[in-house]
Each structure stands twice: as structure tokens, then as C-alpha cells.
Design an enzyme around this catalytic site. Structure first.
Site, PDB file in Angstrom:
ATOM      1  N   LYS A 197      41.956 -26.653  16.988  1.00  0.00           N
ATOM      2  CA  LYS A 197      41.893 -27.614  15.955  1.00  0.00           C
ATOM      3  C   LYS A 197      41.888 -29.007  16.618  1.00  0.00           C
ATOM      4  O   LYS A 197      41.380 -30.026  16.234  1.00  0.00           O
ATOM      5  CB  LYS A 197      43.484 -27.517  14.989  1.00  0.00           C
ATOM      6  CG  LYS A 197      43.376 -26.403  14.396  1.00  0.00           C
ATOM      7  CD  LYS A 197      42.198 -26.660  13.217  1.00  0.00           C
ATOM      8  CE  LYS A 197      42.378 -25.162  12.304  1.00  0.00           C
ATOM      9  NZ  LYS A 197      41.085 -25.395  11.310  1.00  0.00           N
ATOM     10  N   THR A 225      50.849 -22.663   2.121  1.00  0.00           N
ATOM     11  CA  THR A 225      49.917 -22.022   1.631  1.00  0.00           C
ATOM     12  C   THR A 225      50.240 -20.719   2.234  1.00  0.00           C
ATOM     13  O   THR A 225      51.341 -20.525   3.140  1.00  0.00           O
ATOM     14  CB  THR A 225      48.626 -22.505   2.272  1.00  0.00           C
ATOM     15  OG1 THR A 225      48.583 -22.551   3.812  1.00  0.00           O
ATOM     16  CG2 THR A 225      48.156 -23.581   1.995  1.00  0.00           C
ATOM     17  N   SER A 241      43.969 -29.605  11.611  1.00  0.00           N
ATOM     18  CA  SER A 241      45.571 -29.517  11.487  1.00  0.00           C
ATOM     19  C   SER A 241      46.189 -30.586  12.520  1.00  0.00           C
ATOM     20  O   SER A 241      45.665 -31.128  13.328  1.00  0.00           O
ATOM     21  CB  SER A 241      45.887 -28.022  11.992  1.00  0.00           C
ATOM     22  OG  SER A 241      47.250 -28.018  12.008  1.00  0.00           O
ATOM     23  N   TYR A 288      45.294 -21.984  18.848  1.00  0.00           N
ATOM     24  CA  TYR A 288      45.011 -22.498  17.636  1.00  0.00           C
ATOM     25  C   TYR A 288      45.254 -23.976  17.833  1.00  0.00           C
ATOM     26  O   TYR A 288      44.184 -24.712  17.197  1.00  0.00           O
ATOM     27  CB  TYR A 288      45.968 -21.892  16.703  1.00  0.00           C
ATOM     28  CG  TYR A 288      45.977 -22.580  15.261  1.00  0.00           C
ATOM     29  CD1 TYR A 288      44.780 -22.326  14.166  1.00  0.00           C
ATOM     30  CD2 TYR A 288      46.829 -23.642  14.753  1.00  0.00           C
ATOM     31  CE1 TYR A 288      44.762 -22.753  13.088  1.00  0.00           C
ATOM     32  CE2 TYR A 288      46.632 -24.475  13.625  1.00  0.00           C
ATOM     33  CZ  TYR A 288      45.806 -23.880  12.567  1.00  0.00           C
ATOM     34  OH  TYR A 288      45.456 -24.615  11.512  1.00  0.00           O
ATOM     35  N   ILE A 314      44.383 -24.413   0.795  1.00  0.00           N
ATOM     36  CA  ILE A 314      43.778 -25.745   0.901  1.00  0.00           C
ATOM     37  C   ILE A 314      42.338 -25.625   0.248  1.00  0.00           C
ATOM     38  O   ILE A 314      41.619 -26.457  -0.386  1.00  0.00           O
ATOM     39  CB  ILE A 314      43.652 -26.535   2.063  1.00  0.00           C
ATOM     40  CG1 ILE A 314      45.410 -26.519   2.354  1.00  0.00           C
ATOM     41  CG2 ILE A 314      42.774 -27.565   2.018  1.00  0.00           C
ATOM     42  CD1 ILE A 314      45.338 -27.158   3.937  1.00  0.00           C
TER      43      ILE A 314
END
Length: 280
Positions: free
Chosen positions: A189, A220, A172, A185, A48
Site C-alpha cells: 500500500k 468492511t 490504505s 500489505y 469500498i
């Protein structure tokens, strides 16, 4: 110290006044909507971040890309320069204060100012249970994903104030729909959503806008654990109204818009690019 850090990259920097036009798809030179502006994009040698850096440069900006590894910076900068784009590269681990300082100094030295900051750098140690995560992993993820964007913005602010710039953080969709295997995580985010809205209030009087890109599952290397998981993809397809996994370029145009004058009255927004409504 700076020349040693920037060695191998000096050929990539061009005086900002020289590259104020770009070649359109019709072969006609025209001013880009971001011409003469300078963008710093972290975590921008793949995925990204790379797509965003390319799009900003295609739209006329002079872009400073960065990531942790020299070979990745070399490869990405060379590729974009072969496309005729005004791009420079420097190694930067955003979790290290000295690297952030060099990043800022390099952009100022070669471009004279900074208009846009796009924070794509992130880390995710797949640890499962949030409550079972060690303090070391908590510190690592929060340091890179949450603290570093705030600290880098603080370092850039004196220069951005002079140019009425824009900031884009990258969160995210895990902030809205956490997955247990992503653990801390998810938390980091989610914190970025608040880190968008609070500085947006603080910086609005300075005419600096702060917004947040909220990608869904994008194809990705970073998200391979997700888009390569068939059982998870089956789960996701229940929500993916677009019926496909996203591409990095799906995010790039949104960020270019947020940096552009067309978004001059947009700030404090968290914008999902996820193939489904984040309000589901």
C-alpha cells in the site's frame, strides 16, 4: 471467447446513450455530473469498491463492476440495477492477464470507451513479520496490489487518451501507519503512493489525472480483523479525531469528486479518508 465470459450479464448492459439521466432525491430527473462517462471499478462487489461503483453510477456514469467470484458479481450487479443504475458486471481476477483483457474488451464492446479507472481490488494475507514472509506470499500480494493496477492502466491507456479520463488507486492508511501484523500489505500500500505520483507525471500531458484514495479503518468485511479487534480499536481511538470507524460511503464521494470536472486541476495527490490527519 468473450460471450462465454459475459454470459449471464448481457441483460445488465445498456447502450450508453440511453441512460444519461438519473433520479434525484427530489424525484426529478437531472443530468449527473458524470453523465455519459464510463467507469471501470475493480474489486467492486462489496465494501469500498461497491460503494464507489454505486456513487459513480448515481452521479450518471455507466459503471463496469468486477471481482473474482461469479456469485458476487451477480449479486452486486443485480442490486445496483434494481436501484435503476447503469451497471454491468464481469468476473475478473486482476492478477490474471487474460481476465484483465476480458474486462477491457467487455467495457469497450458495450460502452464504446473508458473514462475512469478505479482500482479497489486488493489482497492481504495476514502473515505478521515482513522479513519472515515467503516469496510466494510476497509475489501474491505485490502482484494483485501493485502490479495489476499498473498493468490494467497500461491496457486502458490507449482508450482513455481519447477521452481525457481519470484514475483513482486505492491505498490504505497502513502506508502511513504500518501495523506489524499486516506485514507485506503495508509495503504494497505504500508502493501505491508512488504508483500514483509517477504515472501522474507521465500522463499529465495527455490530460489524464491520477490520484489515490487512502482509506483509514473502514467498516468492511476486508477490514473486519481490524475493526473487530477491541485492543486495536482502543489504540486507533487515540488517533481518530472523528471518534468513529468509517463507512464505505465516506470514500465514495471523494472518488466521484476526483473523477468529476471539479477535480480537473488535481493530480498526483494521495487523499486520506481516515478520520484523522495523515500528517499526525
Amino acid at each position: 471467447m468473450l460471450p462465454a465470459v459475459a454470459r449471464g450479464h448481457r441483460g445488465w448492459f445498456h447502450p450508453c446513450a440511453r441512460l444519461s439521466v438519473r433520479m434525484s432525491s427530489t424525484g426529478i430527473d437531472r443530468k449527473g455530473i458524470l453523465a455519459e462517462r464510463v467507469a471501470v471499478v475493480t474489486g467492486s462487489t462489496s465494501g469500498i469498491g461497491f460503494a464507489i461503483a454505486r456513487r459513480l453510477a448515481q452521479d450518471g456514469a455507466h459503471v463496469v463492476i468486477s471481482s473474482r467470484k461469479q456469485q458476487n458479481v451477480d449479486r452486486a450487479a443485480a442490486q445496483l440495477q434494481r436501484e435503476g443504475l447503469s451497471v454491468a458486471g464481469i468476473v475478473c481476477h486482476v492478477g490474471k492477464a487474460e481476465d484483465r483483457e476480458r474486462l477491457v474488451a467487455t467495457a469497450l464492446e458495450h460502452c464504446g470507451g473508458i473514462d475512469f479507472l478505479v482500482c479497489c481490488a486488493g489482497v492481504n494475507s495476514l502473515v505478521g513479520s515482513t522479513l519472515g514472509t515467503s516469496e510466494q506470499i510476497w509475489d501474491k500480494i505485490l502482484n494483485v496490489n501493485v502490479k495489476s493496477p499498473a498493468l490494467l492502466l497500461s491496457q486502458l491507456l490507449p482508450y482513455m487518451e481519447k477521452r481525457k479520463g481519470a484514475v483513482t488507486l486505492v491505498s490504505s492508511v497502513a502506508a502511513y501507519f504500518p501495523r506489524m501484523e499486516l506485514g507485506v500489505y503495508n509495503v504494497s500500500k505504500t508502493a501505491l503512493l508512488a504508483l500514483t505520483r509517477t504515472p501522474a507525471l507521465e500522463l499529465a500531458p495527455k490530460d489524464i489525472r491520477v490520484n489515490c484514495l487512502v482509506p483509514g479503518v473502514i467498516k468492511t468485511d476486508f477490514s473486519k480483523v481490524l475493526h473487530g479487534n477491541e485492543s486495536l480499536l482502543k489504540y486507533l481511538r487515540e488517533y481518530l479525531q472523528m471518534q468513529r470507524i468509517g463507512e464505505p460511503e465516506d470514500c465514495a464521494g471523494v472518488v466521484s469528486f476526483l473523477c468529476s470536472p471539479d477535480a480537473s486541476y488535481i493530480t498526483g495527490e494521495n487523499i486520506a479518508v481516515a478520520g484523522f490527519s495523515s500528517r499526525l
